[in-house]
Design a protein around this motif. Structure first.
Motif, PDB file in Angstrom:
ATOM      1  N   ASN A 172       1.894  -1.298  -7.322  1.00  0.00           N
ATOM      2  CA  ASN A 172       2.448  -0.120  -6.653  1.00  0.00           C
ATOM      3  C   ASN A 172       1.450   0.615  -5.767  1.00  0.00           C
ATOM      4  O   ASN A 172       1.658   1.777  -5.419  1.00  0.00           O
ATOM      5  N   VAL A 173       0.360  -0.066  -5.401  1.00  0.00           N
ATOM      6  CA  VAL A 173      -0.606   0.504  -4.466  1.00  0.00           C
ATOM      7  C   VAL A 173      -0.634  -0.373  -3.215  1.00  0.00           C
ATOM      8  O   VAL A 173      -1.065  -1.531  -3.260  1.00  0.00           O
ATOM      9  N   TYR A 174      -0.151   0.163  -2.117  1.00  0.00           N
ATOM     10  CA  TYR A 174      -0.080  -0.537  -0.834  1.00  0.00           C
ATOM     11  C   TYR A 174      -1.287  -0.161   0.019  1.00  0.00           C
ATOM     12  O   TYR A 174      -1.876   0.904  -0.154  1.00  0.00           O
ATOM     13  N   TYR A 175      -1.618  -1.038   0.966  1.00  0.00           N
ATOM     14  CA  TYR A 175      -2.698  -0.703   1.896  1.00  0.00           C
ATOM     15  C   TYR A 175      -2.379  -1.238   3.291  1.00  0.00           C
ATOM     16  O   TYR A 175      -1.660  -2.231   3.466  1.00  0.00           O
ATOM     17  N   LEU A 176      -2.932  -0.553   4.282  1.00  0.00           N
ATOM     18  CA  LEU A 176      -2.849  -0.940   5.696  1.00  0.00           C
ATOM     19  C   LEU A 176      -4.243  -0.821   6.280  1.00  0.00           C
ATOM     20  O   LEU A 176      -4.842   0.261   6.266  1.00  0.00           O
ATOM     21  N   GLN A 177      -4.780  -1.911   6.806  1.00  0.00           N
ATOM     22  CA  GLN A 177      -6.094  -1.874   7.442  1.00  0.00           C
ATOM     23  C   GLN A 177      -6.203  -3.051   8.405  1.00  0.00           C
ATOM     24  O   GLN A 177      -5.276  -3.845   8.569  1.00  0.00           O
ATOM     25  N   GLY A 178      -7.357  -3.139   9.085  1.00  0.00           N
ATOM     26  CA  GLY A 178      -7.623  -4.291   9.950  1.00  0.00           C
ATOM     27  C   GLY A 178      -6.874  -4.284  11.267  1.00  0.00           C
ATOM     28  O   GLY A 178      -6.608  -5.348  11.823  1.00  0.00           O
ATOM     29  N   PHE A 179      -6.552  -3.112  11.816  1.00  0.00           N
ATOM     30  CA  PHE A 179      -5.844  -3.076  13.099  1.00  0.00           C
ATOM     31  C   PHE A 179      -6.732  -3.557  14.252  1.00  0.00           C
ATOM     32  O   PHE A 179      -6.243  -3.902  15.314  1.00  0.00           O
ATOM     33  N   SER A 180      -8.027  -3.584  14.040  1.00  0.00           N
ATOM     34  CA  SER A 180      -8.989  -4.244  14.946  1.00  0.00           C
ATOM     35  C   SER A 180      -8.944  -3.706  16.374  1.00  0.00           C
ATOM     36  O   SER A 180      -9.041  -4.450  17.346  1.00  0.00           O
ATOM     37  N   GLY A 181      -8.804  -2.394  16.493  1.00  0.00           N
ATOM     38  CA  GLY A 181      -8.835  -1.773  17.814  1.00  0.00           C
ATOM     39  C   GLY A 181      -7.553  -1.911  18.599  1.00  0.00           C
ATOM     40  O   GLY A 181      -7.529  -1.615  19.800  1.00  0.00           O
ATOM     41  N   ALA A 219       2.022   8.979  -2.787  1.00  0.00           N
ATOM     42  CA  ALA A 219       0.795   9.596  -2.293  1.00  0.00           C
ATOM     43  C   ALA A 219       0.253   8.745  -1.156  1.00  0.00           C
ATOM     44  O   ALA A 219       0.111   7.528  -1.302  1.00  0.00           O
ATOM     45  N   VAL A 220      -0.045   9.367  -0.034  1.00  0.00           N
ATOM     46  CA  VAL A 220      -0.596   8.682   1.130  1.00  0.00           C
ATOM     47  C   VAL A 220      -2.030   9.168   1.329  1.00  0.00           C
ATOM     48  O   VAL A 220      -2.269  10.376   1.406  1.00  0.00           O
ATOM     49  N   LEU A 224      -3.810  14.001  -8.424  1.00  0.00           N
ATOM     50  CA  LEU A 224      -2.472  13.718  -7.913  1.00  0.00           C
ATOM     51  C   LEU A 224      -1.918  12.482  -8.599  1.00  0.00           C
ATOM     52  O   LEU A 224      -2.518  11.403  -8.521  1.00  0.00           O
ATOM     53  N   ARG A 225      -0.767  12.635  -9.268  1.00  0.00           N
ATOM     54  CA  ARG A 225      -0.078  11.507  -9.888  1.00  0.00           C
ATOM     55  C   ARG A 225       1.091  11.113  -8.999  1.00  0.00           C
ATOM     56  O   ARG A 225       1.799  11.973  -8.471  1.00  0.00           O
ATOM     57  N   ALA A 226       1.307   9.825  -8.849  1.00  0.00           N
ATOM     58  CA  ALA A 226       2.375   9.345  -7.972  1.00  0.00           C
ATOM     59  C   ALA A 226       3.031   8.127  -8.586  1.00  0.00           C
ATOM     60  O   ALA A 226       2.470   7.473  -9.486  1.00  0.00           O
ATOM     61  N   ARG A 227       4.215   7.831  -8.106  1.00  0.00           N
ATOM     62  CA  ARG A 227       4.861   6.590  -8.514  1.00  0.00           C
ATOM     63  C   ARG A 227       4.310   5.409  -7.713  1.00  0.00           C
ATOM     64  O   ARG A 227       4.200   4.295  -8.221  1.00  0.00           O
ATOM     65  N   GLN A 228       3.977   5.687  -6.444  1.00  0.00           N
ATOM     66  CA  GLN A 228       3.417   4.649  -5.580  1.00  0.00           C
ATOM     67  C   GLN A 228       2.396   5.293  -4.659  1.00  0.00           C
ATOM     68  O   GLN A 228       2.467   6.496  -4.377  1.00  0.00           O
ATOM     69  N   VAL A 229       1.456   4.485  -4.183  1.00  0.00           N
ATOM     70  CA  VAL A 229       0.354   4.982  -3.356  1.00  0.00           C
ATOM     71  C   VAL A 229       0.237   4.108  -2.117  1.00  0.00           C
ATOM     72  O   VAL A 229       0.407   2.884  -2.179  1.00  0.00           O
ATOM     73  N   LEU A 230      -0.064   4.736  -1.000  1.00  0.00           N
ATOM     74  CA  LEU A 230      -0.400   4.022   0.241  1.00  0.00           C
ATOM     75  C   LEU A 230      -1.812   4.397   0.648  1.00  0.00           C
ATOM     76  O   LEU A 230      -2.122   5.578   0.850  1.00  0.00           O
ATOM     77  N   LEU A 231      -2.678   3.402   0.770  1.00  0.00           N
ATOM     78  CA  LEU A 231      -4.043   3.591   1.259  1.00  0.00           C
ATOM     79  C   LEU A 231      -4.047   3.294   2.755  1.00  0.00           C
ATOM     80  O   LEU A 231      -3.882   2.144   3.162  1.00  0.00           O
ATOM     81  N   ALA A 232      -4.210   4.335   3.558  1.00  0.00           N
ATOM     82  CA  ALA A 232      -4.169   4.188   5.016  1.00  0.00           C
ATOM     83  C   ALA A 232      -5.382   4.837   5.655  1.00  0.00           C
ATOM     84  O   ALA A 232      -5.302   5.386   6.753  1.00  0.00           O
TER      85      ALA A 232
END
Length: 446
Positions: A377-386, A38-39, A236-244
């Motif tokens: 199993n929960v990934y995240y992507l943040q802080g791209f800072s512009g 799940a994204v 929504l059930r998932a095996r893995q999650v991406l927080l974007a």
């Protein structure tokens, strides 16, 4: 005004919205569903991850609270530039020179990947080669040239250094005292590109759901996301999650990942775009049509568009309060840079929020496992800072690699340490406003 409401008000006069072809709508998630991954977030990072995950055979569902490309991905300055938002020495100090070189090389790979995706998926997004970094004082020009020399010597990345006597051949402005040119970076129409990636993801079999707010995350062996929409609720059930979702994960009454919220701050960025200029005028402003950015901490960035307009960004808000007289104040900055545009009308002015980290390095990782024996199993992507137009694409690929079992490249970024902004929830915004006032003063003093 809440963060999301502020953004909705600011996006109504966007050049990008006015000039991108309408995108198909995707129905909200209703009822109970399951998937492999799940994204959360329909911007460049989430879409890029979804495309690569489908290519690796995963069943992917992507949830977007608004519309695809609503956030920074669809309304940024459109500049795809080498490196990260932070200086290379920030990475060197934490990871050492060898790993810093590896991070740098991945930032260049991100530029190549962006071009590859445009070609592979036939995305018409007005790509233009070239980036011009410019300095507003002789001292800053010397520093810029020294940085370029080190990038070439230490990181093997050459750029053309431009002396004060020659800068007028590159940009028709009296403000600048030197610069550097990078032909490998460039610029594009970000909303066209984002919608192009969404179309590619849908063709690949990613299930896209717009108007679907993920409001609760329950971690476990199979994480669960509870959602709401105008039409009802979903699970929504998932095996893995991406927080974007970047700052939008943290703007709701209950943040989806409370432990991540203090590590990024929402910063308002604002852009204006003129009416169509005479072609001879547009050609003369920046003869090679590069994207341009100055070296100030609170910087100006601008470019001519494919349809001969000047697109100019140069206002920020660290308080989440939209600056007054937005269009006029941006026009004043533009005319300060290009006096020859004094008669040009600003037709569009808009803004939105990006997420910045304390050290301006990207913040990638996994949420800690909720209990012994349960996978992280929960990934995240943040802080791209512009500085995420290209890097978001690579970040999505690194997550796809990690979810597939090869986390080596993802973990290089995950080892970077990030401190929360000082002041806690109530005081960190005022503290940041005060700090940025100092940087503005430093920029003005040269």
């Amino acid at each position: 005004m809440p963060l999301l409401d502020t953004d909705q008000a600011l996006t109504k006069n966007s050049y990008y919205d006015a000039t991108a072809s309408p995108a198909p709508a995707h129905a909200p998630l209703l009822g109970e569903h399951a998937c492999d991954v799940a994204v959360v977030g329909g911007g460049l990072a989430g879409l890029s991850a979804a495309i690569d995950l489908r290519r690796r055979g995963f069943d992917v569902v992507l949830l977007e609270a608004q519309q695809i490309g609503f956030g920074a991905s669809g309304r940024n300055g459109g500049q795809a530039i080498h490196g990260l938002a932070c200086d290379p020495d920030t990475i060197e100090q934490q990871l050492g020179l060898a790993e810093a070189r590896r991070v740098w090389d991945m930032s260049i790979e991100a530029l190549d990947l962006l071009r590859e995706r445009i070609a592979e998926h036939g995305i018409a997004c007005d790509w233009q080669d070239g980036y011009l970094g410019v300095a507003t004082t002789p001292r800053k020009a010397a520093e810029l040239h020294a940085q370029a020399e080190r990038l070439q010597q230490v990181y093997g990345y050459p750029m053309q250094r431009i002396a004060a006597a020659d800068i007028g051949r590159w940009i028709a402005s009296p403000r600048y005292h030197g610069g550097v040119h990078d032909p490998r970076s460039g610029h594009l129409h970000p909303l066209k590109y984002t919608r192009g990636l969404a179309a590619a993801a849908a063709r690949a079999g990613v299930r896209l759901h717009e108007g679907t707010q993920a409001h609760a995350l329950l971690q476990g062996e199979r994480p669960q996301l509870r959602t709401t929409s105008a039409r009802g609720t979903g699970l929504l059930r998932a095996r893995q999650v991406l927080l974007a979702g970047n700052v939008y994960l943290h703007g709701a009454p209950t943040p989806l990942a409370p432990s991540l919220a203090p590590r990024v701050m929402p910063v308002g960025t604002y852009i204006a775009c003129t009416e169509v200029l005479p072609k001879a005028t547009a050609d003369a402003l920046i003869p090679d049509r590069s994207a341009v950015c100055d070296t100030n901490f609170v910087l100006d960035y601008f470019r001519t568009t494919a349809c001969d307009r000047m697109l100019y960004g140069g206002r920020v808000s660290y308080s989440t309060v939209t600056p007054s007289r937005l269009a006029e104040s941006l026009r004043e900055r533009m005319v300060h840079t290009f006096p020859q545009l004094a008669g040009a009308k600003v037709q569009y002015a808009w803004g939105g929020f990006v997420d910045i980290s304390m050290n301006r390095a990207p913040d990638f990782g996994r949420l800690p496992a909720p209990a012994p024996g349960v996978p992280a199993n929960v990934y995240y992507l943040q802080g791209f800072s512009g500085h995420g137009l290209a890097l978001t694409g690579l970040a999505g690929r690194l997550v796809a690699e990690a979810i597939s079992g090869d986390s080596g490249r993802f973990d290089v970024f995950a080892r970077l340490k990030h401190r929360p902004f000082p002041g806690g929830k109530q005081l960190r915004t005022p503290a940041l406003v005060l700090g940025m006032a100092w940087y503005r003063l430093r920029d003005m003093l040269g």
